[in-house]
Design a protein around this motif. Structure first.
Motif, PDB file in Angstrom:
ATOM      1  N   SER A 321       0.645  -1.234   0.128  1.00  0.00           N
ATOM      2  CA  SER A 321      -0.054   0.131   0.007  1.00  0.00           C
ATOM      3  C   SER A 321       0.839   1.263   0.038  1.00  0.00           C
ATOM      4  O   SER A 321       0.343   2.472  -0.122  1.00  0.00           O
ATOM      5  CB  SER A 321      -0.933   0.179   1.188  1.00  0.00           C
ATOM      6  N   GLY A 322       2.231   1.149   0.205  1.00  0.00           N
ATOM      7  CA  GLY A 322       3.107   2.366   0.187  1.00  0.00           C
ATOM      8  C   GLY A 322       4.371   2.052   0.786  1.00  0.00           C
ATOM      9  O   GLY A 322       4.712   0.926   1.380  1.00  0.00           O
ATOM     10  N   THR A 323       5.180   2.814   0.302  1.00  0.00           N
ATOM     11  CA  THR A 323       6.785   2.491   0.789  1.00  0.00           C
ATOM     12  C   THR A 323       7.312   4.124   1.609  1.00  0.00           C
ATOM     13  O   THR A 323       6.830   4.917   0.728  1.00  0.00           O
ATOM     14  CB  THR A 323       7.727   1.921  -0.244  1.00  0.00           C
ATOM     15  N   LEU A 324       7.836   3.707   2.490  1.00  0.00           N
ATOM     16  CA  LEU A 324       8.510   4.924   3.206  1.00  0.00           C
ATOM     17  C   LEU A 324       9.851   4.494   3.486  1.00  0.00           C
ATOM     18  O   LEU A 324      10.309   3.442   3.747  1.00  0.00           O
ATOM     19  CB  LEU A 324       7.679   5.277   4.576  1.00  0.00           C
ATOM     20  N   PRO A 325      10.822   5.578   3.579  1.00  0.00           N
ATOM     21  CA  PRO A 325      12.225   5.356   3.946  1.00  0.00           C
ATOM     22  C   PRO A 325      12.199   5.031   5.578  1.00  0.00           C
ATOM     23  O   PRO A 325      11.397   5.381   6.338  1.00  0.00           O
ATOM     24  CB  PRO A 325      12.959   6.754   3.760  1.00  0.00           C
ATOM     25  N   LEU A 326      13.328   4.256   5.965  1.00  0.00           N
ATOM     26  CA  LEU A 326      13.489   3.641   7.298  1.00  0.00           C
ATOM     27  C   LEU A 326      13.465   4.753   8.421  1.00  0.00           C
ATOM     28  O   LEU A 326      12.827   4.982   9.334  1.00  0.00           O
ATOM     29  CB  LEU A 326      14.671   2.978   7.322  1.00  0.00           C
ATOM     30  N   THR A 327      13.986   6.073   7.790  1.00  0.00           N
ATOM     31  CA  THR A 327      14.101   7.218   8.828  1.00  0.00           C
ATOM     32  C   THR A 327      12.445   7.724   9.067  1.00  0.00           C
ATOM     33  O   THR A 327      12.418   8.389  10.086  1.00  0.00           O
ATOM     34  CB  THR A 327      14.689   8.324   7.935  1.00  0.00           C
ATOM     35  N   GLU A 328      11.600   7.163   8.168  1.00  0.00           N
ATOM     36  CA  GLU A 328      10.087   7.618   8.706  1.00  0.00           C
ATOM     37  C   GLU A 328       9.345   6.487   9.200  1.00  0.00           C
ATOM     38  O   GLU A 328       8.133   6.525   9.065  1.00  0.00           O
ATOM     39  CB  GLU A 328       9.454   8.257   7.419  1.00  0.00           C
ATOM     40  N   ALA A 329      10.004   5.450   9.831  1.00  0.00           N
ATOM     41  CA  ALA A 329       9.400   4.351  10.445  1.00  0.00           C
ATOM     42  C   ALA A 329       8.273   4.709  11.485  1.00  0.00           C
ATOM     43  O   ALA A 329       7.099   4.117  11.588  1.00  0.00           O
ATOM     44  CB  ALA A 329      10.336   3.381  11.138  1.00  0.00           C
ATOM     45  N   ALA A 330       8.572   5.638  12.305  1.00  0.00           N
ATOM     46  CA  ALA A 330       7.729   6.135  13.354  1.00  0.00           C
ATOM     47  C   ALA A 330       6.109   6.842  12.617  1.00  0.00           C
ATOM     48  O   ALA A 330       4.997   6.421  12.989  1.00  0.00           O
ATOM     49  CB  ALA A 330       7.979   7.117  14.108  1.00  0.00           C
ATOM     50  N   ALA A 331       6.291   7.361  11.410  1.00  0.00           N
ATOM     51  CA  ALA A 331       5.212   7.845  10.662  1.00  0.00           C
ATOM     52  C   ALA A 331       4.541   6.582   9.916  1.00  0.00           C
ATOM     53  O   ALA A 331       3.200   6.787   9.964  1.00  0.00           O
ATOM     54  CB  ALA A 331       5.500   8.880   9.448  1.00  0.00           C
ATOM     55  N   ALA A 332       5.168   5.593   9.638  1.00  0.00           N
ATOM     56  CA  ALA A 332       4.606   4.416   9.143  1.00  0.00           C
ATOM     57  C   ALA A 332       3.751   3.728   9.952  1.00  0.00           C
ATOM     58  O   ALA A 332       2.537   3.289   9.763  1.00  0.00           O
ATOM     59  CB  ALA A 332       5.566   3.407   8.546  1.00  0.00           C
ATOM     60  N   VAL A 333       4.388   3.575  11.284  1.00  0.00           N
ATOM     61  CA  VAL A 333       3.332   3.043  12.526  1.00  0.00           C
ATOM     62  C   VAL A 333       2.070   3.912  12.790  1.00  0.00           C
ATOM     63  O   VAL A 333       1.077   3.373  12.943  1.00  0.00           O
ATOM     64  CB  VAL A 333       4.572   2.958  13.649  1.00  0.00           C
ATOM     65  N   VAL A 344      -2.866  -2.474   3.166  1.00  0.00           N
ATOM     66  CA  VAL A 344      -2.766  -3.892   3.586  1.00  0.00           C
ATOM     67  C   VAL A 344      -1.143  -4.175   4.278  1.00  0.00           C
ATOM     68  O   VAL A 344      -1.291  -4.495   5.118  1.00  0.00           O
ATOM     69  CB  VAL A 344      -2.639  -4.681   2.220  1.00  0.00           C
ATOM     70  N   ARG A 345      -0.332  -3.434   3.655  1.00  0.00           N
ATOM     71  CA  ARG A 345       1.227  -3.435   4.317  1.00  0.00           C
ATOM     72  C   ARG A 345       1.701  -2.333   3.616  1.00  0.00           C
ATOM     73  O   ARG A 345       1.895  -1.967   2.524  1.00  0.00           O
ATOM     74  CB  ARG A 345       1.823  -4.631   3.700  1.00  0.00           C
ATOM     75  N   LEU A 346       2.442  -1.514   4.631  1.00  0.00           N
ATOM     76  CA  LEU A 346       3.373  -0.412   4.648  1.00  0.00           C
ATOM     77  C   LEU A 346       4.802  -1.123   4.641  1.00  0.00           C
ATOM     78  O   LEU A 346       5.272  -2.010   5.288  1.00  0.00           O
ATOM     79  CB  LEU A 346       3.252   0.586   5.258  1.00  0.00           C
ATOM     80  N   ILE A 347       5.586  -0.526   3.590  1.00  0.00           N
ATOM     81  CA  ILE A 347       7.071  -1.138   3.458  1.00  0.00           C
ATOM     82  C   ILE A 347       8.019   0.130   3.933  1.00  0.00           C
ATOM     83  O   ILE A 347       7.923   0.917   3.506  1.00  0.00           O
ATOM     84  CB  ILE A 347       7.356  -1.643   2.306  1.00  0.00           C
ATOM     85  N   LEU A 348       9.013  -0.376   4.672  1.00  0.00           N
ATOM     86  CA  LEU A 348      10.207   0.502   5.009  1.00  0.00           C
ATOM     87  C   LEU A 348      11.538   0.142   4.012  1.00  0.00           C
ATOM     88  O   LEU A 348      11.654  -1.208   3.998  1.00  0.00           O
ATOM     89  CB  LEU A 348      10.726   0.554   6.425  1.00  0.00           C
ATOM     90  N   THR A 349      11.972   0.906   3.392  1.00  0.00           N
ATOM     91  CA  THR A 349      13.165   0.799   2.678  1.00  0.00           C
ATOM     92  C   THR A 349      14.279   1.691   3.119  1.00  0.00           C
ATOM     93  O   THR A 349      14.404   2.767   2.935  1.00  0.00           O
ATOM     94  CB  THR A 349      12.881   1.130   1.233  1.00  0.00           C
ATOM     95  N   PRO A 350      15.186   0.603   3.556  1.00  0.00           N
ATOM     96  CA  PRO A 350      16.492   1.509   4.310  1.00  0.00           C
ATOM     97  C   PRO A 350      17.429   2.197   3.119  1.00  0.00           C
ATOM     98  O   PRO A 350      17.176   2.086   1.864  1.00  0.00           O
ATOM     99  CB  PRO A 350      17.469   0.475   4.700  1.00  0.00           C
TER     100      PRO A 350
END
Length: 350
Positions: A321-333, A344-350
């Protein structure tokens, strides 16, 4: 000077989460270091951060989150079999055997105290992650890392609940309560095993529409006052052979039990710390119905799913459903906790 990396760290005692700079881990005997390419954000991660779920076997106060992980083999420790080489594309099993319980000591199945990645030991919300070599699964070149990452848990947990714990059968009715990260895949997987009709139940209209597009035979609002009657109608008066609670909500469990057929099974997949109560328990006994706990999957389930994807039987293209950089993990949560955009699933990409 020690090389460092970014990692999403949870302080379990303080219930605080932050992306911090930590040392890059070195693989020990039998271990492989992975350069992480994608890591899923699960509702379990949300509950770990808010403290409603707590690690059972974590030896320290802090842990790097992330149990849905894919990437590339970066470095190998001693005693890793030659089948694994630098540069290979892999996903990581979401946990591993404890090596200490009676079954592990006797090489029996299953492990009685499975350790979960990103819960009981450091996971993949990081630039690099360590994995014991037997938890690696090779993935085909044409499977995107984002999709590979969610196979452990988001796909393998409902698959195991359906084929192992729930024992779904062809031409038998099944209901899915909660069509989010787990339930969305449950609808797809129930079609693979031939369950019919597949009934998806969710209070969110967008989730119901998604379930219908993925092959649910009927979609119902869990708030509908005639839900039980509708399910009886759809199952020729019998009720459900299999009900899957993907939401982890007490109200769902009461509702699902009331919709079971004689001999029907309710499988508890979604996690909640709330008590399990069944108001009308006599019918449960009279009709020989069952309520079954379920957690995760076995390594074989993950391997099966990779093969199903490889051969075109399962399409996970709509799972991200979307990808965010690892630095934005708190926003993804936060996005997942608020169900912003019904992901469905958000993904973190380092």
């Amino acid at each position: 000077m020690t090389e460092t990396m970014l990692a999403g760290r949870l302080d379990v005692r303080a219930k605080t989460f932050a992306v911090e700079e930590v040392p890059v881990p070195e693989p020990g005997p039998g271990q492989v270091r992975i350069r992480v390419k994608a890591a899923g954000v699960c509702l379990s991660d949300v509950h770990l951060i808010d403290g409603s779920i707590r690690p059972l076997f974590l030896p320290a106060d802090k842990v790097t989150l992330g149990h849905e992980v894919s990437g590339v083999v970066d470095a190998l420790g001693p005693d890793v079999p030659p089948a694994w080489t630098a540069g290979q594309r892999v996903l990581l099993q979401a946990g591993e055997r404890c090596g200490r319980c009676a079954n592990c000591v006797s090489f029996a199945e299953p492990c009685l105290q499975v350790r979960t990645r990103g819960v009981d030991y450091d996971g993949g919300w990081a630039e690099y992650a360590l994995a014991t070599h037997h938890t690696l699964v090779a993935v085909p070149d044409d499977l995107p890392f984002e999709q590979a990452a969610v196979i452990p848990d988001a796909v393998s947990t409902p698959w195991a609940a359906i084929v192992s714990t729930g024992k779904a059968a062809p031409a038998r009715p099944a209901g899915v309560w909660g069509v989010g990260g787990l339930g969305t895949h449950a609808v797809q997987l129930l079609r693979l095993v031939g369950a019919v009709p597949i009934i998806a139940i969710d209070p969110i209209e967008a989730a119901r529409e998604r379930a219908s597009a993925l092959g649910a035979d009927a979609v119902l609002d869990s708030a509908a006052p005639d839900l039980r009657e509708r399910i009886r109608e759809l199952t020729a008066g019998r009720g459900l052979d299999l009900a899957l609670d993907m939401a982890g909500a007490p109200a769902v469990r009461e509702q699902a039990v009331s919709c079971l057929a004689p001999g029907g099974r309710l499988v508890l997949v979604g996690l909640t710390p709330d008590p399990l109560t069944i108001t009308q328990s006599i019918p449960l006994s009279y009709f020989a119905q069952q309520i079954l706990g379920h957690y995760g999957s076995t390594p074989e389930h993950v391997v099966e799913l990779v093969e199903l994807v490889r051969h075109g039987r399962l399409d996970l293209g709509g799972s991200i459903s979307g990808t965010l950089p690892l630095t934005e993990a708190a926003a993804a949560v936060e996005r997942l906790a608020r169900k912003e955009g019904d992901p469905v699933r958000l993904i973190l990409t380092p």
